[in-house]
Design a protein around this motif. Structure first.
Motif, PDB file in Angstrom:
ATOM      1  N   GLU A   1     -43.116 -15.462  16.062  1.00 34.76           N
ATOM      2  CA  GLU A   1     -43.306 -16.304  14.882  1.00 34.76           C
ATOM      3  C   GLU A   1     -42.279 -17.422  14.910  1.00 34.76           C
ATOM      4  N   SER A   2     -42.724 -18.644  15.148  1.00 34.18           N
ATOM      5  CA  SER A   2     -41.826 -19.772  15.342  1.00 34.18           C
ATOM      6  C   SER A   2     -41.707 -20.606  14.060  1.00 34.18           C
ATOM      7  N   VAL A   3     -40.956 -21.686  14.146  1.00 33.60           N
ATOM      8  CA  VAL A   3     -40.737 -22.592  13.001  1.00 33.60           C
ATOM      9  C   VAL A   3     -41.124 -23.994  13.450  1.00 33.60           C
TER      10      VAL A   3
ATOM     11  N   PHE B   1     -32.142 -26.340  13.739  1.00 30.04           N
ATOM     12  CA  PHE B   1     -33.606 -26.370  13.634  1.00 30.04           C
ATOM     13  C   PHE B   1     -34.183 -27.595  14.340  1.00 30.04           C
ATOM     14  N   THR B   2     -33.385 -28.655  14.495  1.00 27.96           N
ATOM     15  CA  THR B   2     -33.851 -29.873  15.155  1.00 27.96           C
ATOM     16  C   THR B   2     -33.551 -29.867  16.650  1.00 27.96           C
ATOM     17  N   ARG B   3     -32.853 -28.837  17.138  1.00 23.69           N
ATOM     18  CA  ARG B   3     -32.466 -28.764  18.542  1.00 23.69           C
ATOM     19  C   ARG B   3     -33.371 -27.848  19.361  1.00 23.69           C
ATOM     20  N   PHE B   4     -33.932 -26.829  18.709  1.00 24.01           N
ATOM     21  CA  PHE B   4     -34.852 -25.924  19.385  1.00 24.01           C
ATOM     22  C   PHE B   4     -35.697 -25.234  18.320  1.00 24.01           C
ATOM     23  N   PRO B   5     -36.917 -24.805  18.687  1.00 24.12           N
ATOM     24  CA  PRO B   5     -37.791 -24.135  17.714  1.00 24.12           C
ATOM     25  C   PRO B   5     -37.499 -22.634  17.671  1.00 24.12           C
ATOM     26  N   PRO B   6     -36.724 -22.162  16.704  1.00 25.65           N
ATOM     27  CA  PRO B   6     -36.375 -20.738  16.675  1.00 25.65           C
ATOM     28  C   PRO B   6     -37.585 -19.878  16.366  1.00 25.65           C
ATOM     29  N   PHE B   7     -37.503 -18.606  16.711  1.00 27.41           N
ATOM     30  CA  PHE B   7     -38.591 -17.679  16.403  1.00 27.41           C
ATOM     31  C   PHE B   7     -38.020 -16.285  16.235  1.00 27.41           C
TER      32      PHE B   7
ATOM     33  N   ASP C   1     -43.403 -30.562  13.326  1.00 36.35           N
ATOM     34  CA  ASP C   1     -42.285 -31.257  13.968  1.00 36.35           C
ATOM     35  C   ASP C   1     -42.104 -30.768  15.398  1.00 36.35           C
ATOM     36  N   TRP C   2     -42.157 -29.450  15.592  1.00 32.49           N
ATOM     37  CA  TRP C   2     -42.178 -28.868  16.930  1.00 32.49           C
ATOM     38  C   TRP C   2     -43.631 -28.529  17.271  1.00 32.49           C
ATOM     39  N   THR C   3     -44.099 -28.994  18.423  1.00 34.71           N
ATOM     40  CA  THR C   3     -45.471 -28.712  18.830  1.00 34.71           C
ATOM     41  C   THR C   3     -45.551 -27.344  19.491  1.00 34.71           C
ATOM     42  N   PHE C   4     -46.774 -26.858  19.676  1.00 33.41           N
ATOM     43  CA  PHE C   4     -46.943 -25.605  20.408  1.00 33.41           C
ATOM     44  C   PHE C   4     -46.399 -25.733  21.827  1.00 33.41           C
TER      45      PHE C   4
END
Length: 332
Positions: free
Chosen positions: A76-78, A97-103, A229-232
């Motif tokens: 489950e990502s953000v 949150f703007t550096r990598f898509p956490p999950f 903001d973060w794509t798949f």
């Protein structure tokens, strides 16, 4: 193609291709998950077989539709940072949150179908839905570049990440979790939709899919998938670092802005209508991916836990003292 899992008693569940308002069943008990694992040839061949020589053609029936597949794992990502801002009392976010898509990892054994009733998680009084989309991995992905990730996506599903907000808050306050706050149910479906079906809504690296939620007929959420903001592609690239995503694994988009009751609770406390309660009917819809409709049931009372601060058992005291004595002897 739009695939479903259709329950056919007494034989069990079968993969079926949806054409119009009918389901074309495959001639055996193969699952949608078993059609994945390559570049799409197996899925395409199954689609041709279901179209030209189906085992049966049946009406689409809610009573027979389960989750389209059961992912081996759920990450489950953000993807929507506006959701993070909306759920922050200060309206700000951690710059990571703007550096990598956490999950986080959710519970694949708790997957339900699109019309299954959902019980409030035990002990929760702040039960919530989360409106999302899941991307399903079609072939193994390891250390994938963002621009190549689309080659590993076999299709998409509507995804509801049910959440006990009070349990989640307690767990995450310890620097852990979410655990029991997310553990009880994950809804997928009704369809597993291949990317070619969504091309009319293509928007850059995403799709202009309208997303909405209603509780007891009242609209409570409205958003669009291409506001990510973060794509798949970013999510798959990050999730596949140093590991291998397997066919059927699901990457959740994260909650679309406005796509849960928590945002309303934080942003508009004076007009907040309350958390989900038994007998509420929650209906989610994503353009091109279908709709779910589920009734909330009462939750079970949790069994009380013993206190972790109780006196240390005598057997443990003895074992600890014996270990300390042995260590002292080694030091001498």
């Amino acid at each position: 193609m739009r695939w479903v899992t259709y329950h056919c008693p007494p034989a069990g569940s079968r993969a079926g291709l949806v054409i119009g308002d009918r389901v074309h069943l495959l001639p055996d008990t193969v699952s949608v998950l078993e059609l994945l694992g390559d570049d799409g040839e197996r899925l395409h061949a199954a689609g041709e077989r279901a179209t030209s020589d189906p085992a049966d053609v049946v009406a689409f029936s809610r009573d027979r539709i389960g989750p389209p597949l059961r992912p081996p794992s759920i990450r489950e990502s953000v993807g929507f940072l506006e959701h993070v801002r909306n759920t922050s009392p200060a309206g700000t976010i951690n710059e990571n949150f703007t550096r990598f898509p956490p999950f986080y990892f959710s519970n694949p054994t708790a997957v339900t179908g699109p019309y299954t009733d959902i019980a409030v998680f035990p002990g929760s009084r702040q039960f919530d839905y989360e409106l999302e989309v899941g991307a399903i991995i079609g072939r193994p992905a390891s250390d994938v570049r963002p621009e190549d990730a689309h080659c590993h996506i076999a299709g998409y599903v509507l995804f509801c990440d049910w959440s006990a907000r009070d349990l989640q808050l307690r767990e995450m306050g310890l620097g852990l979790g979410p655990a029991k706050g997310k553990d009880g149910a994950n809804t997928l479906g009704p369809y597993f939709v291949t990317p070619d079906e969504l091309e009319p809504w293509r928007s850059g690296e995403s799709y202009r899919l309208e997303m909405s939620a209603r509780v007891n007929g009242e609209r409570t959420s409205q958003g669009r998938l291409d506001s990510m903001d973060w794509t798949f592609g970013d999510m798959i690239a990050y999730a596949s670092r140093g590991t291998t995503l397997q066919p059927g694994d699901m990457i959740g988009s994260g909650t679309v802005p406005s796509g849960c009751l928590l945002e309303s609770y934080i942003q508009h406390p004076d007009t907040f209508h309350g958390w989900l309660k038994p007998a509420d009917v929650v209906c989610l819809e994503v353009q091109g991916l279908g709709a779910t409709c589920q009734t909330i049931l009462p939750g079970r009372n949790p069994h009380p836990l013993r206190t972790a601060g109780r006196p240390e058992p005598a057997w443990n005291q003895h074992a600890r003292k014996s270990a300390a004595t042995a260590q002292h002897g080694q030091d001498d």
